[in-house]
Motif scaffolding. Structure first.
Motif, mmCIF file in Angstrom:
data_model
loop_
_atom_site.group_PDB
_atom_site.id
_atom_site.type_symbol
_atom_site.label_atom_id
_atom_site.label_comp_id
_atom_site.label_asym_id
_atom_site.label_seq_id
_atom_site.Cartn_x
_atom_site.Cartn_y
_atom_site.Cartn_z
ATOM 1 N N GLN A 140 18.809 33.445 51.489
ATOM 2 C CA GLN A 140 18.590 32.451 52.536
ATOM 3 C C GLN A 140 19.607 32.624 53.656
ATOM 4 O O GLN A 140 19.288 32.477 54.830
ATOM 5 C CB GLN A 140 18.692 31.042 51.932
ATOM 6 C CG GLN A 140 18.324 29.932 52.901
ATOM 7 C CD GLN A 140 17.996 28.624 52.203
ATOM 8 O OE1 GLN A 140 17.402 28.617 51.133
ATOM 9 N NE2 GLN A 140 18.387 27.516 52.813
ATOM 10 N N TYR A 141 20.829 32.955 53.289
ATOM 11 C CA TYR A 141 21.903 33.187 54.251
ATOM 12 C C TYR A 141 21.622 34.424 55.096
ATOM 13 O O TYR A 141 21.946 34.477 56.285
ATOM 14 C CB TYR A 141 23.206 33.361 53.488
ATOM 15 C CG TYR A 141 24.471 33.329 54.318
ATOM 16 C CD1 TYR A 141 24.924 32.151 54.890
ATOM 17 C CD2 TYR A 141 25.242 34.479 54.479
ATOM 18 C CE1 TYR A 141 26.103 32.109 55.617
ATOM 19 C CE2 TYR A 141 26.424 34.454 55.204
ATOM 20 C CZ TYR A 141 26.857 33.261 55.770
ATOM 21 O OH TYR A 141 28.031 33.235 56.490
ATOM 22 N N LEU A 142 20.992 35.420 54.470
ATOM 23 C CA LEU A 142 20.697 36.671 55.158
ATOM 24 C C LEU A 142 19.557 36.513 56.160
ATOM 25 O O LEU A 142 19.663 36.931 57.317
ATOM 26 C CB LEU A 142 20.335 37.753 54.143
ATOM 27 C CG LEU A 142 19.797 39.082 54.696
ATOM 28 C CD1 LEU A 142 20.843 39.774 55.563
ATOM 29 C CD2 LEU A 142 19.363 39.999 53.549
ATOM 30 N N VAL A 143 18.463 35.884 55.731
ATOM 31 C CA VAL A 143 17.247 35.828 56.551
ATOM 32 C C VAL A 143 17.412 34.934 57.775
ATOM 33 O O VAL A 143 17.123 35.351 58.903
ATOM 34 C CB VAL A 143 16.042 35.348 55.713
ATOM 35 C CG1 VAL A 143 14.820 35.150 56.614
ATOM 36 C CG2 VAL A 143 15.746 36.349 54.610
ATOM 37 N N MET A 144 17.903 33.712 57.571
ATOM 38 C CA MET A 144 17.926 32.757 58.700
ATOM 39 C C MET A 144 19.127 32.911 59.625
ATOM 40 O O MET A 144 18.985 33.410 60.740
ATOM 41 C CB MET A 144 17.797 31.327 58.172
ATOM 42 C CG MET A 144 16.399 30.996 57.723
ATOM 43 S SD MET A 144 16.150 29.218 57.581
ATOM 44 C CE MET A 144 14.414 29.156 57.203
ATOM 45 N N PRO A 145 20.320 32.495 59.210
ATOM 46 C CA PRO A 145 21.418 32.547 60.183
ATOM 47 C C PRO A 145 21.846 33.953 60.574
ATOM 48 O O PRO A 145 22.306 34.172 61.692
ATOM 49 C CB PRO A 145 22.551 31.792 59.483
ATOM 50 C CG PRO A 145 22.253 31.923 58.043
ATOM 51 C CD PRO A 145 20.762 31.945 57.923
ATOM 52 N N THR A 146 21.687 34.922 59.660
ATOM 53 C CA THR A 146 22.168 36.274 59.967
ATOM 54 C C THR A 146 21.156 37.069 60.782
ATOM 55 O O THR A 146 21.428 37.465 61.915
ATOM 56 C CB THR A 146 22.522 37.028 58.672
ATOM 57 O OG1 THR A 146 23.488 36.274 57.929
ATOM 58 C CG2 THR A 146 23.105 38.395 59.006
ATOM 59 N N VAL A 147 19.979 37.316 60.236
ATOM 60 C CA VAL A 147 18.981 38.125 60.935
ATOM 61 C C VAL A 147 18.410 37.372 62.139
ATOM 62 O O VAL A 147 18.440 37.869 63.276
ATOM 63 C CB VAL A 147 17.846 38.549 59.985
ATOM 64 C CG1 VAL A 147 16.754 39.288 60.756
ATOM 65 C CG2 VAL A 147 18.392 39.439 58.872
#
Length: 235
Positions: A140-147
């Motif tokens: 979840q951390y990777l998909v939304m705030p990061t990517v």
């Protein structure tokens, strides 16, 4: 003296590519983003750091609102330190700043969080629980705030921050603190230290992290000036 407003300053003038990383934390905390977001795909326990961030945001938010966003957030550091040089620095679209967008996105994000939590709760007490939970939080951390956040930062470094669900979470807990009156002594407002020295050039508004509107800065200046004048009046 004429006060500048949004209508008198063009977007190219309004958004300045200036250094916003004022502290060591803001300069280097961005390195945690790739470590946690990509590292959790191979070492799931790293994803538990995301849950720790949520707890920190709720605690700090209760007393000082979105203080985390402007001073401690690793993604904020990533956007201001890494993305800024490549960003087009256009005006953040109004739809991103809409309360509807913010709270709908917040609801979706929290729904996804509880769905993921429900998936791993049957493993509670099992050694696999922490790893599974960390993996889900990491994704979840990777998909939304990061990517998504990094992609939007190409428009403006802080585009994501306009509707970031974690920022909204901090805001919710800040409101709880306000209602219960438990954060009164910690609540700080932005003010102009010396209103007599302010030229109302709006440079501070053009380089501030969240792209405050000049009208808001003008309101702060006016309010501060009025307070100073009132304090100077004889009793």
């Amino acid at each position: 003296m004429q006060t500048l407003t949004d209508k008198t300053v063009r977007p190219a003038q309004f958004y300045l590519k200036t250094d916003r990383t004022f502290t060591g934390i803001r300069k280097f905390s961005w390195v945690l983003v790739p470590i946690v977001s990509f590292g959790s795909l191979y070492y799931p326990l790293l994803g538990l750091f995301v849950f720790a961030i949520m707890i920190a945001i709720m605690g700090i938010g209760f007393f000082q609102g979105r203080y985390w966003c402007g001073n401690l957030c690793p993604h904020g550091s990533l956007f201001d330190k890494v993305s800024m040089s490549a960003s087009k620095f256009i005006k953040i679209p109004r739809i991103f700043k809409s309360p509807v967008t913010r709270w709908v996105f917040f609801a979706i994000y929290m729904f996804m969080f509880f769905v993921r939590l429900a998936r791993v709760m049957p493993l509670w007490g099992n050694p696999e629980f922490m790893g599974k939970f960390g993996m889900l939080m990491g994704k979840q951390y990777l998909v939304m705030p990061t990517v998504l956040g990094f992609a939007l930062s190409m428009l403006n470094p802080r585009s994501w921050c306009s509707f970031c669900p974690m920022g909204s979470l901090g805001h919710v807990f800040y409101k709880i603190g306000k209602v219960t009156k438990l954060n009164h002594s910690f609540d700080k407002k932005v003010t102009i230290a010396s209103t007599d020295k302010c030229h109302k050039c709006a440079t501070c508004a053009r380089c501030v992290r969240f792209s405050f509107r000049l009208s808001r800065i003008s309101m702060i200046i006016t309010s501060s000036a009025a307070s100073s004048a009132s304090a100077a009046e004889p009793a």
